[in-house]
Design a protein around this motif. Sequence first.
Motif, PDB file in Angstrom:
ATOM      1  N   ARG A 150      -5.196  31.254 -99.537  1.00 39.38           N
ATOM      2  CA  ARG A 150      -5.907  30.843 -98.329  1.00 39.38           C
ATOM      3  C   ARG A 150      -5.502  29.434 -97.923  1.00 39.38           C
ATOM      4  O   ARG A 150      -5.292  29.149 -96.740  1.00 39.38           O
ATOM      5  N   GLN A 151      -5.365  28.548 -98.867  1.00 42.79           N
ATOM      6  CA  GLN A 151      -4.949  27.178 -98.599  1.00 42.79           C
ATOM      7  C   GLN A 151      -3.604  27.158 -97.876  1.00 42.79           C
ATOM      8  O   GLN A 151      -3.429  26.452 -96.873  1.00 42.79           O
ATOM      9  N   LEU A 152      -2.669  27.948 -98.349  1.00 43.82           N
ATOM     10  CA  LEU A 152      -1.349  28.000 -97.734  1.00 43.82           C
ATOM     11  C   LEU A 152      -1.416  28.609 -96.341  1.00 43.82           C
ATOM     12  O   LEU A 152      -0.746  28.139 -95.407  1.00 43.82           O
ATOM     13  N   ALA A 153      -2.235  29.643 -96.159  1.00 40.28           N
ATOM     14  CA  ALA A 153      -2.364  30.286 -94.852  1.00 40.28           C
ATOM     15  C   ALA A 153      -2.942  29.322 -93.818  1.00 40.28           C
ATOM     16  O   ALA A 153      -2.490  29.291 -92.659  1.00 40.28           O
ATOM     17  N   VAL A 154      -3.929  28.533 -94.226  1.00 41.42           N
ATOM     18  CA  VAL A 154      -4.549  27.585 -93.283  1.00 41.42           C
ATOM     19  C   VAL A 154      -3.553  26.491 -92.907  1.00 41.42           C
ATOM     20  O   VAL A 154      -3.478  26.081 -91.739  1.00 41.42           O
ATOM     21  N   VAL A 155      -2.782  26.018 -93.855  1.00 43.45           N
ATOM     22  CA  VAL A 155      -1.766  25.001 -93.560  1.00 43.45           C
ATOM     23  C   VAL A 155      -0.730  25.551 -92.580  1.00 43.45           C
ATOM     24  O   VAL A 155      -0.305  24.858 -91.645  1.00 43.45           O
ATOM     25  N   GLN A 156      -0.330  26.804 -92.771  1.00 49.00           N
ATOM     26  CA  GLN A 156       0.609  27.429 -91.843  1.00 49.00           C
ATOM     27  C   GLN A 156       0.016  27.493 -90.435  1.00 49.00           C
ATOM     28  O   GLN A 156       0.680  27.173 -89.444  1.00 49.00           O
ATOM     29  N   HIS A 157      -1.231  27.895 -90.344  1.00 46.94           N
ATOM     30  CA  HIS A 157      -1.881  27.989 -89.033  1.00 46.94           C
ATOM     31  C   HIS A 157      -1.990  26.614 -88.389  1.00 46.94           C
ATOM     32  O   HIS A 157      -1.779  26.458 -87.174  1.00 46.94           O
ATOM     33  N   MET A 158      -2.300  25.599 -89.183  1.00 48.45           N
ATOM     34  CA  MET A 158      -2.386  24.243 -88.663  1.00 48.45           C
ATOM     35  C   MET A 158      -1.047  23.798 -88.075  1.00 48.45           C
ATOM     36  O   MET A 158      -0.986  23.192 -87.004  1.00 48.45           O
ATOM     37  N   GLY A 159       0.038  24.116 -88.764  1.00 45.60           N
ATOM     38  CA  GLY A 159       1.357  23.755 -88.267  1.00 45.60           C
ATOM     39  C   GLY A 159       1.674  24.426 -86.943  1.00 45.60           C
ATOM     40  O   GLY A 159       2.219  23.794 -86.025  1.00 45.60           O
ATOM     41  N   LEU A 160       1.314  25.701 -86.803  1.00 42.99           N
ATOM     42  CA  LEU A 160       1.556  26.418 -85.549  1.00 42.99           C
ATOM     43  C   LEU A 160       0.704  25.845 -84.417  1.00 42.99           C
ATOM     44  O   LEU A 160       1.160  25.758 -83.266  1.00 42.99           O
ATOM     45  N   GLU A 161      -0.539  25.463 -84.736  1.00 45.28           N
ATOM     46  CA  GLU A 161      -1.396  24.857 -83.721  1.00 45.28           C
ATOM     47  C   GLU A 161      -0.836  23.502 -83.282  1.00 45.28           C
ATOM     48  O   GLU A 161      -0.855  23.173 -82.090  1.00 45.28           O
ATOM     49  N   LEU A 162      -0.333  22.723 -84.222  1.00 47.19           N
ATOM     50  CA  LEU A 162       0.274  21.438 -83.868  1.00 47.19           C
ATOM     51  C   LEU A 162       1.475  21.640 -82.958  1.00 47.19           C
ATOM     52  O   LEU A 162       1.663  20.911 -81.985  1.00 47.19           O
TER      53      LEU A 162
END
Length: 245
Positions: A150-162
Amino acid sequence: MSPPTSASDLIRSHLSRVSQLRAQAQAEGLQAAVDEIKHLQARRFRGTYADFLEHPKYAPATRFFLDELYGVHDFARRDAQFARIAGALERLFPEAVAQLATDLSETHALTEVLDHQLATHWLSLDAAHSPSERYIVAWRSTDARASRERQLAVVQHMGLELQRLTRMKTLRLGLRMMRNPARAAGLDALQHFLETGFDAFAALGDARPFLDTIRGRESGWVQALFDEDLAACRRRLDEELDSRA
């Protein structure tokens, strides 16, 4: 049926959890172990992404992740600023900004929970073991594979949002214009986080190759730290740590 939880409620809930864990670590004598875990993980990250840290295109985004998400810093001021304006984020900024703040707070909370668990197991192990072996055994003792994923998935989503936000030129201009008001309002740490993230991902262009590499390397480490033969995993971790000692 209960209404969906708002972004501001989620942000405050995640940051409240972080604050509780900080106080608990101090009260239980875990803080030194938590700091040791964070230093070791930061060294591993610098070793794993040594090529990105030296790459003109990828270095800013890599440093952003290292400093703003996994850095060995006291984020209490930034956390307090996020919590203070959580409601305003939803009212005054595009939805993606509120989602970015939600992702940050969730990543922050997940990291603190996992580091707290690691520190608890770390202290139960013989200090005569090498730091890498002690870390691997503590990692496996937490049995937190789902949380790591989950930690990795959220970081990935954060990068796409940025990446998506960097394409909103009016938003970037608005952020620059907010520097002095943010400083006057005591929101300088929050302003720094947003501007640093925007600048780093604007330099990337297409962020997907960068994020795909992070997903691949971190997924590999999650699997190794849980499943690989202990001696082999220890050798690999030692190599990463030594490469950026």
